[in-house]
Design a protein around this motif. Structure first.
Motif, PDB file in Angstrom:
ATOM      1  N   LEU A  49       0.845  -1.195   0.000  1.00  0.00           N
ATOM      2  CA  LEU A  49       0.000   0.000   0.000  1.00  0.00           C
ATOM      3  C   LEU A  49       0.884   1.250   0.000  1.00  0.00           C
ATOM      4  CD1 LEU A  49      -2.980   0.890   0.227  1.00  0.00           C
ATOM      5  CD2 LEU A  49      -2.717   0.841   2.695  1.00  0.00           C
ATOM      6  N   ILE A  50       1.940   1.205   0.777  1.00  0.00           N
ATOM      7  CA  ILE A  50       2.961   2.256   0.842  1.00  0.00           C
ATOM      8  C   ILE A  50       4.295   1.524   0.698  1.00  0.00           C
ATOM      9  CG2 ILE A  50       3.957   4.109   2.243  1.00  0.00           C
ATOM     10  CD1 ILE A  50       1.443   3.921   4.031  1.00  0.00           C
ATOM     11  N   SER A  51       5.220   2.088  -0.047  1.00  0.00           N
ATOM     12  CA  SER A  51       6.505   1.386  -0.199  1.00  0.00           C
ATOM     13  C   SER A  51       7.197   1.291   1.155  1.00  0.00           C
ATOM     14  CB  SER A  51       7.395   2.100  -1.212  1.00  0.00           C
ATOM     15  OG  SER A  51       8.105   3.152  -0.608  1.00  0.00           O
ATOM     16  N   LEU A  52       7.893   0.199   1.342  1.00  0.00           N
ATOM     17  CA  LEU A  52       8.581  -0.041   2.608  1.00  0.00           C
ATOM     18  C   LEU A  52       9.607   1.053   2.895  1.00  0.00           C
ATOM     19  CD1 LEU A  52       8.692  -1.922   4.984  1.00  0.00           C
ATOM     20  CD2 LEU A  52      10.267  -3.377   3.715  1.00  0.00           C
ATOM     21  N   GLU A  53      10.287   1.540   1.860  1.00  0.00           N
ATOM     22  CA  GLU A  53      11.253   2.631   2.051  1.00  0.00           C
ATOM     23  C   GLU A  53      10.547   3.899   2.516  1.00  0.00           C
ATOM     24  OE1 GLU A  53      14.243   3.326  -0.870  1.00  0.00           O
ATOM     25  OE2 GLU A  53      14.773   1.206  -1.002  1.00  0.00           O
ATOM     26  N   ASP A  54       9.352   4.183   1.974  1.00  0.00           N
ATOM     27  CA  ASP A  54       8.583   5.353   2.417  1.00  0.00           C
ATOM     28  C   ASP A  54       8.110   5.192   3.866  1.00  0.00           C
ATOM     29  OD1 ASP A  54       8.929   6.637   0.007  1.00  0.00           O
ATOM     30  OD2 ASP A  54       6.927   6.162  -0.765  1.00  0.00           O
ATOM     31  N   ILE A  55       7.683   3.981   4.209  1.00  0.00           N
ATOM     32  CA  ILE A  55       7.264   3.717   5.594  1.00  0.00           C
ATOM     33  C   ILE A  55       8.428   3.994   6.536  1.00  0.00           C
ATOM     34  CG2 ILE A  55       6.640   1.893   7.247  1.00  0.00           C
ATOM     35  CD1 ILE A  55       5.029   0.584   4.942  1.00  0.00           C
ATOM     36  N   TYR A  56       9.591   3.464   6.189  1.00  0.00           N
ATOM     37  CA  TYR A  56      10.756   3.606   7.058  1.00  0.00           C
ATOM     38  C   TYR A  56      11.218   5.061   7.145  1.00  0.00           C
ATOM     39  CZ  TYR A  56      15.255   2.754   9.246  1.00  0.00           C
ATOM     40  OH  TYR A  56      16.318   2.774  10.116  1.00  0.00           O
ATOM     41  N   SER A  57      11.266   5.752   6.006  1.00  0.00           N
ATOM     42  CA  SER A  57      11.664   7.172   6.010  1.00  0.00           C
ATOM     43  C   SER A  57      10.707   8.002   6.851  1.00  0.00           C
ATOM     44  CB  SER A  57      11.693   7.718   4.582  1.00  0.00           C
ATOM     45  OG  SER A  57      12.684   7.079   3.839  1.00  0.00           O
ATOM     46  N   THR A  58       9.408   7.731   6.732  1.00  0.00           N
ATOM     47  CA  THR A  58       8.401   8.456   7.517  1.00  0.00           C
ATOM     48  C   THR A  58       8.557   8.137   8.992  1.00  0.00           C
ATOM     49  OG1 THR A  58       6.894   8.422   5.634  1.00  0.00           O
ATOM     50  CG2 THR A  58       5.925   8.889   7.788  1.00  0.00           C
ATOM     51  N   PHE A  59       8.810   6.871   9.311  1.00  0.00           N
ATOM     52  CA  PHE A  59       9.040   6.476  10.704  1.00  0.00           C
ATOM     53  C   PHE A  59      10.181   7.282  11.319  1.00  0.00           C
ATOM     54  CE2 PHE A  59      11.785   3.819  13.450  1.00  0.00           C
ATOM     55  CZ  PHE A  59      10.959   3.738  14.558  1.00  0.00           C
TER      56      PHE A  59
END
Length: 198
Positions: A120-130
């Motif tokens: 749903l959201i790229s894993l890299e985007d999830i991690y960067s947002t985290f």
């Protein structure tokens, strides 16, 4: 016993090294074998250890997370960038959430852990947002802590000098636990209501 004051609290927060993170650019583009992976995680997250005996990630932990479906199986005994990001996220999340809660949280967003195309959201985007949210939260952490500590100091004015610092530090710990518990309970409530399968 340290003296309880604003300077001492700020120093404790600084010693936490909470802003030292493994950035996306720090993650190797080459695949890693198990031993390389555990060494990378150990050096990258060593600032998170409470003491030197703590282990960040062991072979057994990685195998358990794989069995639980939190991380996909290695490809030819090697772990790629996606594995590493998932393992870092699991490392942080497991301090607060159960393995089942983490799985419930991951499933609808990462859809099929094996195939990044379905995310749903790229894993890299999830991690960067985290990392971004974590650092925003930490930017004002010491200020909020000082405000609450000041309130605690006011409540302990009547305690004699010998026991005052101990009483204040005790109340700071209780306050931090109450705050952490409230955040944990809210996270669990959101998972139960919106992520857990009925």
């Amino acid at each position: 016993m340290m003296q309880f004051d604003e300077k001492a609290l700020k120093q404790l927060v600084e010693e936490l090294s909470l802003t030292q993170d493994i950035k996306i650019t720090d993650i190797p583009d080459i695949d890693l074998y198990m031993e390389q992976l555990t060494s990378f995680m150990e050096s990258g997250l060593s600032n998170q250890k409470r003491d030197d005996q703590d282990k960040i990630l062991t072979k057994t932990m990685i195998n358990n997370y794989t069995k639980a479906g939190l991380v996909m199986s290695p490809v030819k005994k090697k772990y790629n960038k996606r594995h590493i990001i998932l393992l870092i996220l699991v490392y942080y999340l497991k301090n607060i959430l159960s393995i089942n809660d983490i799985k419930s949280l991951f499933e609808p967003v990462l859809n099929n852990i094996e195939t990044p195309e379905d995310d749903l959201i790229s894993l890299e985007d999830i991690y960067s947002t985290f990392l971004e949210v974590k650092n925003i939260e930490l930017a004002s952490f010491d200020e909020r802590l000082i405000d609450k500590a000041t309130m605690i100091k006011e409540k302990t004015q009547t305690i004699d000098k010998d026991g005052k610092d101990t009483a204040e530090l005790f109340l700071v710990v209780i306050m931090l636990i109450a705050q952490a518990n409230a955040h944990k309970k809210l996270a669990e409530k959101i998972i139960d209501k919106y992520f857990a399968k009925t």
